[in-house]
Design a protein around this motif. Structure first.
Motif, PDB file in Angstrom:
ATOM      1  N   TYR A  36     -14.803  -4.255  -7.413  1.00 13.45           N
ATOM      2  CA  TYR A  36     -13.773  -3.371  -7.954  1.00 13.45           C
ATOM      3  C   TYR A  36     -12.716  -3.167  -6.874  1.00 13.45           C
ATOM      4  N   THR A  37     -11.483  -3.496  -7.183  1.00 12.62           N
ATOM      5  CA  THR A  37     -10.409  -3.224  -6.231  1.00 12.62           C
ATOM      6  C   THR A  37      -9.887  -1.813  -6.490  1.00 12.62           C
ATOM      7  N   PHE A  38      -9.469  -1.156  -5.422  1.00  9.57           N
ATOM      8  CA  PHE A  38      -8.957   0.200  -5.567  1.00  9.57           C
ATOM      9  C   PHE A  38      -7.625   0.333  -4.833  1.00  9.57           C
ATOM     10  N   PRO A  39      -6.757   1.222  -5.328  1.00  5.65           N
ATOM     11  CA  PRO A  39      -5.451   1.400  -4.693  1.00  5.65           C
ATOM     12  C   PRO A  39      -5.580   2.155  -3.373  1.00  5.65           C
ATOM     13  N   LEU A  40      -4.839   1.684  -2.392  1.00  7.50           N
ATOM     14  CA  LEU A  40      -4.792   2.327  -1.079  1.00  7.50           C
ATOM     15  C   LEU A  40      -3.523   1.830  -0.403  1.00  7.50           C
ATOM     16  N   ASP A  41      -2.572   2.732  -0.178  1.00 11.49           N
ATOM     17  CA  ASP A  41      -1.322   2.257   0.410  1.00 11.49           C
ATOM     18  C   ASP A  41      -1.557   1.763   1.828  1.00 11.49           C
ATOM     19  N   ALA A  42      -0.679   0.897   2.282  1.00 11.94           N
ATOM     20  CA  ALA A  42      -0.860   0.190   3.555  1.00 11.94           C
ATOM     21  C   ALA A  42      -0.962   1.138   4.748  1.00 11.94           C
ATOM     22  N   PHE A  43      -0.148   2.188   4.761  1.00 10.99           N
ATOM     23  CA  PHE A  43      -0.193   3.118   5.900  1.00 10.99           C
ATOM     24  C   PHE A  43      -1.522   3.868   5.934  1.00 10.99           C
ATOM     25  N   ALA A  44      -1.976   4.365   4.780  1.00 11.19           N
ATOM     26  CA  ALA A  44      -3.265   5.059   4.722  1.00 11.19           C
ATOM     27  C   ALA A  44      -4.398   4.117   5.124  1.00 11.19           C
ATOM     28  N   GLN A  45      -4.319   2.879   4.691  1.00 15.02           N
ATOM     29  CA  GLN A  45      -5.326   1.882   5.049  1.00 15.02           C
ATOM     30  C   GLN A  45      -5.363   1.685   6.566  1.00 15.02           C
ATOM     31  N   THR A  46      -4.201   1.539   7.178  1.00 13.66           N
ATOM     32  CA  THR A  46      -4.117   1.375   8.632  1.00 13.66           C
ATOM     33  C   THR A  46      -4.720   2.572   9.353  1.00 13.66           C
ATOM     34  N   CYS A  47      -4.386   3.773   8.893  1.00  9.56           N
ATOM     35  CA  CYS A  47      -4.924   4.980   9.520  1.00  9.56           C
ATOM     36  C   CYS A  47      -6.446   5.039   9.409  1.00  9.56           C
ATOM     37  N   LEU A  48      -7.001   4.699   8.235  1.00 10.33           N
ATOM     38  CA  LEU A  48      -8.453   4.683   8.084  1.00 10.33           C
ATOM     39  C   LEU A  48      -9.092   3.649   9.003  1.00 10.33           C
TER      40      LEU A  48
END
Length: 192
Positions: A154-166
């Protein structure tokens, strides 16, 4: 906070819808700005009977739920007030991710700032996952995927900046501070 690449865990299921932040952490426990220790108050009014004994019916009190890092929750999770204590309590409880078909925007943003992965999937997919809470789920932040042992992805939405921070284990300020030398160089080269 540590960076999160992947989370692999079985899940705890809370089928209730519209779980608001006051149910996640009641207002009477908001007098602190310390994150540590808030997990003991997470879902306090559901976890404990009035006599102060654990409610054996509540999902987090069941022996098989111990150590699970993924919460599968009903629709509209985290609605209500904007208290940052809610994701603090959930991460202190040991959770790394919340999966629901709808997560309130403010709660989602507070979660991302505090290392809790908010995952929104289609309602039918969440219901399917809830039927098999003992499956070992793998959440891959870089791929933006939740995978099951039987091969479903299952793919889920996650913006690029939030992804980088995580992935880096930082909030917005930590992201900027980590780039302070680059910012200083830019400012020096573009002096007025």
């Amino acid at each position: 906070m540590a960076g999160i690449q992947t989370v692999t865990s079985q899940a705890v299921v809370l089928r209730s819808t519209n779980i608001d932040t006051d149910q996640i952490i009641p207002a009477r426990f908001l007098s602190t700005t310390e994150r540590a220790g808030l997990g003991q108050f997470a879902f306090n009014d559901w976890r404990w009977k009035t006599e102060g004994v654990p409610n054996p019916e509540f999902a987090f009190n069941q022996p098989h739920s111990a150590g699970r890092q993924v919460l599968l929750a009903g629709r509209n999770f985290g609605c209500g007030s904007s208290r940052e204590h809610a994701p603090w309590a959930l991460t202190d409880l040991g959770l790394k991710a919340v999966v629901s078909s709808e997560i309130a925007d403010i709660f989602r943003n507070n979660s991302l700032k505090n290392g809790l992965i908010p995952i929104v999937l289609a309602e039918a997919d969440v219901q399917t996952l809830m039927e098999r809470p003992d499956d070992q789920l793998t959440i891959d932040v870089a791929a933006r995927e939740l995978r099951t042992p039987d091969g479903r992805t299952y793919t889920f939405p996650l913006d690029a900046f939030a992804q980088t921070c995580l992935l880096e284990g930082v909030d917005e300020l930590g992201y900027l501070l980590a780039r302070a030398p680059d910012i200083a160089r830019y400012e020096a080269s573009h002096a007025r």
